[in-house]
Enzyme design. Structure first.
Site, mmCIF file in Angstrom:
data_model
loop_
_atom_site.group_PDB
_atom_site.id
_atom_site.type_symbol
_atom_site.label_atom_id
_atom_site.label_comp_id
_atom_site.label_asym_id
_atom_site.label_seq_id
_atom_site.Cartn_x
_atom_site.Cartn_y
_atom_site.Cartn_z
ATOM 1 N N THR A 153 3.647 -4.834 -7.018
ATOM 2 C CA THR A 153 2.669 -4.967 -5.930
ATOM 3 C C THR A 153 1.937 -6.310 -5.992
ATOM 4 N N ARG A 289 -19.753 32.976 -12.913
ATOM 5 C CA ARG A 289 -20.873 32.548 -12.059
ATOM 6 C C ARG A 289 -21.274 33.700 -11.128
ATOM 7 N N GLY A 360 -19.290 24.667 -6.934
ATOM 8 C CA GLY A 360 -20.554 24.228 -6.339
ATOM 9 C C GLY A 360 -20.989 22.899 -6.940
ATOM 10 N N GLU A 384 2.920 4.356 -6.281
ATOM 11 C CA GLU A 384 4.336 4.785 -6.307
ATOM 12 C C GLU A 384 4.814 5.224 -4.923
ATOM 13 N N GLY A 385 4.278 4.572 -3.863
ATOM 14 C CA GLY A 385 4.594 4.967 -2.503
ATOM 15 C C GLY A 385 3.529 5.913 -2.008
ATOM 16 N N PHE A 404 9.546 2.603 9.798
ATOM 17 C CA PHE A 404 8.647 1.794 8.955
ATOM 18 C C PHE A 404 8.028 0.634 9.726
HETATM 19 P P1 TGC Z 1 15.427 -0.945 2.138
HETATM 20 O O1 TGC Z 1 16.051 -1.971 3.062
HETATM 21 O O2 TGC Z 1 15.375 0.465 2.593
HETATM 22 O O3 TGC Z 1 16.197 -0.987 0.745
HETATM 23 C C1 TGC Z 1 16.396 -2.210 0.036
HETATM 24 C C2 TGC Z 1 17.403 -1.919 -1.056
HETATM 25 O O4 TGC Z 1 16.879 -0.955 -1.967
HETATM 26 C C3 TGC Z 1 17.687 0.232 -1.967
HETATM 27 N N1 TGC Z 1 16.761 1.369 -2.073
HETATM 28 C C4 TGC Z 1 16.666 2.137 -3.159
HETATM 29 N N2 TGC Z 1 17.338 2.110 -4.315
HETATM 30 C C5 TGC Z 1 17.002 3.023 -5.232
HETATM 31 N N3 TGC Z 1 16.022 3.937 -5.031
HETATM 32 C C6 TGC Z 1 15.334 3.992 -3.889
HETATM 33 N N4 TGC Z 1 14.370 4.903 -3.718
HETATM 34 C C7 TGC Z 1 15.637 3.073 -2.880
HETATM 35 N N5 TGC Z 1 15.157 2.823 -1.633
HETATM 36 C C8 TGC Z 1 15.860 1.787 -1.157
HETATM 37 C C9 TGC Z 1 18.454 0.191 -0.663
HETATM 38 O O5 TGC Z 1 19.635 0.941 -0.754
HETATM 39 C C10 TGC Z 1 18.706 -1.293 -0.539
HETATM 40 O O6 TGC Z 1 19.716 -1.622 -1.461
HETATM 41 P P2 TGC Z 1 20.810 -2.771 -1.155
HETATM 42 O O7 TGC Z 1 21.618 -2.876 -2.380
HETATM 43 O O8 TGC Z 1 21.569 -2.276 0.063
HETATM 44 O O9 TGC Z 1 20.034 -4.016 -0.833
HETATM 45 O O10 TGC Z 1 14.014 -1.479 1.740
HETATM 46 P P3 TGC Z 1 12.719 -1.704 2.594
HETATM 47 O O11 TGC Z 1 12.232 -3.095 2.345
HETATM 48 O O12 TGC Z 1 12.948 -1.299 4.034
HETATM 49 O O13 TGC Z 1 11.681 -0.722 1.897
HETATM 50 C C11 TGC Z 1 11.788 0.646 1.949
HETATM 51 C C12 TGC Z 1 10.476 1.294 1.410
HETATM 52 C C13 TGC Z 1 9.318 1.065 2.355
HETATM 53 C C14 TGC Z 1 10.775 2.780 1.326
HETATM 54 C C15 TGC Z 1 10.135 0.733 0.006
HETATM 55 O O14 TGC Z 1 9.748 -0.577 0.106
HETATM 56 C C16 TGC Z 1 9.051 1.519 -0.704
HETATM 57 O O15 TGC Z 1 9.339 2.517 -1.363
HETATM 58 N N6 TGC Z 1 7.768 1.079 -0.614
HETATM 59 C C17 TGC Z 1 6.694 1.636 -1.417
HETATM 60 C C18 TGC Z 1 6.322 0.645 -2.524
HETATM 61 C C19 TGC Z 1 5.934 1.343 -3.795
HETATM 62 O O16 TGC Z 1 6.198 2.501 -4.035
HETATM 63 N N7 TGC Z 1 5.343 0.603 -4.677
HETATM 64 C C20 TGC Z 1 5.023 1.106 -5.988
HETATM 65 C C21 TGC Z 1 4.613 -0.002 -6.934
HETATM 66 S S1 TGC Z 1 4.640 0.469 -8.621
HETATM 67 C C22 TGC Z 1 3.401 1.553 -8.816
HETATM 68 O O17 TGC Z 1 2.744 1.971 -7.941
HETATM 69 C C23 TGC Z 1 3.187 1.987 -10.215
HETATM 70 S S2 TGC Z 1 1.879 3.043 -10.459
HETATM 71 C C24 TGC Z 1 2.234 3.434 -12.045
HETATM 72 C C25 TGC Z 1 1.345 4.397 -12.684
HETATM 73 O O18 TGC Z 1 0.229 4.022 -13.083
HETATM 74 O O19 TGC Z 1 1.786 5.569 -12.896
HETATM 75 P P1 FAD Z 2 -1.041 -0.806 1.889
HETATM 76 O O1 FAD Z 2 0.428 -0.979 1.766
HETATM 77 O O2 FAD Z 2 -1.824 -1.954 2.437
HETATM 78 O O3 FAD Z 2 -1.321 0.469 2.797
HETATM 79 C C1 FAD Z 2 -2.602 0.755 3.360
HETATM 80 C C2 FAD Z 2 -2.454 1.982 4.270
HETATM 81 O O4 FAD Z 2 -1.507 1.692 5.325
HETATM 82 C C3 FAD Z 2 -1.903 3.188 3.527
HETATM 83 O O5 FAD Z 2 -2.506 4.359 4.026
HETATM 84 C C4 FAD Z 2 -0.435 3.181 3.897
HETATM 85 O O6 FAD Z 2 0.174 4.463 3.818
HETATM 86 C C5 FAD Z 2 -0.494 2.688 5.317
HETATM 87 N N1 FAD Z 2 0.781 2.095 5.741
HETATM 88 C C6 FAD Z 2 1.394 0.986 5.251
HETATM 89 N N2 FAD Z 2 2.560 0.783 5.875
HETATM 90 C C7 FAD Z 2 2.701 1.774 6.787
HETATM 91 C C8 FAD Z 2 3.697 2.124 7.732
HETATM 92 N N3 FAD Z 2 4.839 1.428 7.874
HETATM 93 N N4 FAD Z 2 3.493 3.206 8.514
HETATM 94 C C9 FAD Z 2 2.364 3.958 8.369
HETATM 95 N N5 FAD Z 2 1.370 3.674 7.497
HETATM 96 C C10 FAD Z 2 1.557 2.616 6.706
HETATM 97 N N6 FAD Z 2 1.695 -1.422 -8.420
HETATM 98 C C11 FAD Z 2 2.579 -1.974 -9.315
HETATM 99 O O7 FAD Z 2 3.440 -2.770 -8.945
HETATM 100 N N7 FAD Z 2 2.494 -1.666 -10.641
HETATM 101 C C12 FAD Z 2 1.572 -0.809 -11.132
HETATM 102 O O8 FAD Z 2 1.545 -0.537 -12.348
HETATM 103 C C13 FAD Z 2 0.635 -0.227 -10.228
HETATM 104 N N8 FAD Z 2 -0.359 0.585 -10.694
HETATM 105 C C14 FAD Z 2 -1.339 1.014 -9.833
HETATM 106 C C15 FAD Z 2 -2.440 1.695 -10.343
HETATM 107 C C16 FAD Z 2 -3.471 2.105 -9.491
HETATM 108 C C17 FAD Z 2 -4.668 2.789 -10.052
HETATM 109 C C18 FAD Z 2 -3.356 1.882 -8.097
HETATM 110 C C19 FAD Z 2 -4.415 2.358 -7.162
HETATM 111 C C20 FAD Z 2 -2.267 1.194 -7.587
HETATM 112 C C21 FAD Z 2 -1.255 0.746 -8.439
HETATM 113 N N9 FAD Z 2 -0.175 -0.007 -7.968
HETATM 114 C C22 FAD Z 2 0.735 -0.570 -8.849
HETATM 115 C C23 FAD Z 2 -0.121 -0.401 -6.566
HETATM 116 C C24 FAD Z 2 0.360 0.710 -5.628
HETATM 117 O O9 FAD Z 2 1.728 0.914 -5.759
HETATM 118 C C25 FAD Z 2 -0.024 0.314 -4.196
HETATM 119 O O10 FAD Z 2 -1.412 0.480 -4.088
HETATM 120 C C26 FAD Z 2 0.689 1.148 -3.155
HETATM 121 O O11 FAD Z 2 2.076 0.864 -3.133
HETATM 122 C C27 FAD Z 2 0.105 0.914 -1.728
HETATM 123 O O12 FAD Z 2 -0.051 -0.443 -1.452
HETATM 124 P P2 FAD Z 2 -1.467 -1.001 -0.916
HETATM 125 O O13 FAD Z 2 -2.520 -0.466 -1.787
HETATM 126 O O14 FAD Z 2 -1.322 -2.468 -0.777
HETATM 127 O O15 FAD Z 2 -1.668 -0.335 0.497
#
Ligand code: TGC
Ligand code: FAD
Length: 405
Positions: A153, A289, A360, A384-385, A404
């Site tokens: 991110t 309670r 409460g 994580e999405g 999206f």
């Molecule tokens: P898109 O064009 O759909 O796909 C690009 C390429 O990726 C492949 N792919 C996947 N592969 C494995 N697993 C999946 N779930 C996959 N989804 C897509 C896809 O096949 C393609 O591959 P290739 O080889 O053909 O190029 O990608 P897009 O840019 O349209 O994005 C799709 C979307 C929106 C679903 C994706 O960007 C997404 O999941 N966004 C959410 C981002 C997110 O979850 N960030 C998390 C950051 S890490 C975090 O939050 C850690 S918190 C940790 C903690 O404290 O526990």
């Molecule tokens: P945004 O993407 O700006 O979204 C804001 C709002 O818009 C949300 O409600 C979202 O659902 C909505 N939105 C966005 N796009 C659309 C759409 N196409 N249609 C409808 N609604 C939409 N990231 C890492 O890489 N590594 C980590 O270890 C990690 N740890 C984290 C720990 C904490 C405590 C937190 C809070 C976050 C962490 N993250 C990490 C980041 C996390 O994955 C992002 O916060 C998350 O993916 C959402 O991104 P954003 O906060 O920029 O929100």
């Protein structure tokens, strides 16, 4: 079907022979687990009861992660526990899920730590690293001697990581990284960061060691959620890393997204632990309670809340367990992970809110675990999405239409 009185009597007798199930396992999900799985669960449960619950409230209040627990977590084999070889425990996906569930019964920050280490820092090295990278890093990471974080991110690229601006420019046998990663769990104390950046040939993963010139971190303060977890920014200013630190076996967004599949799986289980903690606390409170001369658990409205909570917990646990069984057969699809992550986070958050209402005013204090879990779950619902993103992933899978953008 018309049944006779003797048939009805036989059925009722049979019902009578079935013992009342436990209020915290109304569907006897325990019976669906193997002895080994129960043993892993019970071991982690005991660790959480003995070493986490007594201290976690203080850490949450102070805004600190209990780093003193890392050696014990490593000793239990929980770091990279679902990976094979390289000092990892090599347990099945269900065991990994159960461990996440029990850790998050303690606190989401603890499960986050284990998720990030095992699924987001070790897994990419395991799945996409060179043999040298695996041999060098994984045993130390499994032992808790090296802690990792995962940088995907950015300030302007959250839900849409393909919009990342961090770059990696090849220069001889090095890459030069520039950019900022935001909201990175473990970032402030991790020894290595697995960082995703745009190179000339697409998105690539890099292992960046703390202390590399041009790499600095700064922690996010004043969080009201996941306070017992370190969340940081990673800064790269002409940070030169050896080309040998690039993960050679993956290119494109598929790399980080496949790591997310692993971590989202753990969350789908983990949040059930947080929900169970809220449920147990509210159930207990409802029996002691007294208002209007009777325990509040004797009021129909309280019972409706508790019945809803118990039912949603059963559904969430079954969803996670079937996902784990599919994963262990190599049959889990990412959309199924999204279904479980989205449902179980939603339900855990709803449970925390309902459970808080049963307590409460007492529900808002740290004396009980519910508000702490409720605040944590706001982050888990988002990272994580987000809930929205998983809705769109499911929507796309079932309609074939991309909503999206
Ligand atoms: P898109 O064009 O759909 O796909 C690009 C390429 O990726 C492949 N792919 C996947 N592969 C494995 N697993 C999946 N779930 C996959 N989804 C897509 C896809 O096949 C393609 O591959 P290739 O080889 O053909 O190029 O990608 P897009 O840019 O349209 O994005 C799709 C979307 C929106 C679903 C994706 O960007 C997404 O999941 N966004 C959410 C981002 C997110 O979850 N960030 C998390 C950051 S890490 C975090 O939050 C850690 S918190 C940790 C903690 O404290 O526990
Ligand atoms: P945004 O993407 O700006 O979204 C804001 C709002 O818009 C949300 O409600 C979202 O659902 C909505 N939105 C966005 N796009 C659309 C759409 N196409 N249609 C409808 N609604 C939409 N990231 C890492 O890489 N590594 C980590 O270890 C990690 N740890 C984290 C720990 C904490 C405590 C937190 C809070 C976050 C962490 N993250 C990490 C980041 C996390 O994955 C992002 O916060 C998350 O993916 C959402 O991104 P954003 O906060 O920029 O929100």
């Amino acid at each position: 079907m018309v049944d006779t009185a003797p048939e009805r009597a036989t059925r009722h007798a049979a019902h009578g022979a079935v013992a009342m199930p436990s209020a915290t396992d109304l569907y006897n999900i325990d019976s669906l687990l193997t002895d080994d799985e129960r043993m892993v669960r019970d071991t982690v449960k005991k660790f959480v009861a003995g070493q986490v619950l007594p201290i976690i409230g203080e850490h949450f209040e102070a805004g600190t992660f209990p780093r003193e627990l890392i050696p014990a977590i490593a000793e239990l084999g929980l770091l990279g526990m679902h990976l094979e070889g390289y000092g990892c425990a090599g347990l099945n996906a269900v065991c990994y899920g159960l461990a996440c569930q029990e850790l998050e019964f303690g606190d989401s920050g603890l499960r986050s730590f284990v998720s990030v280490q095992g699924s987001l820092a070790m897994f990419p090295i395991y799945a996409y690293g060179s043999e040298e990278q695996k041999q060098h890093w994984l045993p130390k990471m499994a032992a808790g001697e090296v802690i990792g974080c995962f940088g995907l991110t950015e300030p302007d690229a959250g839900s849409n990581p393909s919009g990342m601006q961090t770059t990696a420019r090849k220069d001889g046998d090095t890459y030069i990284l520039n950019g900022t990663k935001m909201w990175i769990t473990n970032g402030g104390f991790a020894d290595i960061a697995v960082v995703w950046a745009k190179a000339e040939d697409g998105i690539r993963g890099f292992i960046v060691e703390r202390g590399t010139p041009g790499f600095t971190t700064s922690d996010v303060h004043h969080k009201l959620s996941l306070r017992a977890s370190v969340t940081s920014e990673l800064h790269f200013a002409d940070c030169r890393v050896p080309a040998a630190n690039m993960l050679p076996n993956v290119r494109g967004l598929r790399g980080p997204l496949s790591c997310l599949d692993e971590a989202r799986y753990g969350i789908a289980w983990g949040v059930n632990g947080a929900a169970r903690a809220c449920y147990e606390s509210a159930l207990d409170y409802s029996k002691t309670r007294v208002q209007f001369d009777r325990p509040i658990g004797g009021f129909q409205l309280t019972q409706r809340k508790l019945a809803d909570i118990a039912t949603e917990l059963i559904k969430a646990q079954l969803l996670a367990l079937q996902l784990g069984r599919l994963k262990d057969q190599g049959l889990a699809h990412p959309v199924q992970v999204s279904v479980a992550k989205r449902n179980n986070c939603r339900q855990a958050l709803n449970t925390a809110r309902e459970a808080r209402s049963i307590l409460g005013a007492n529900g808002i204090t740290l004396e009980y675990p519910i508000s702490r879990h409720m605040n944590n779950l706001e982050s888990v619902f988002t990272y994580e999405g987000t809930d929205d993103i998983h809705t769109l992933i499911i929507g796309q899978a079932i309609t074939g239409l991309n909503a999206f953008a």
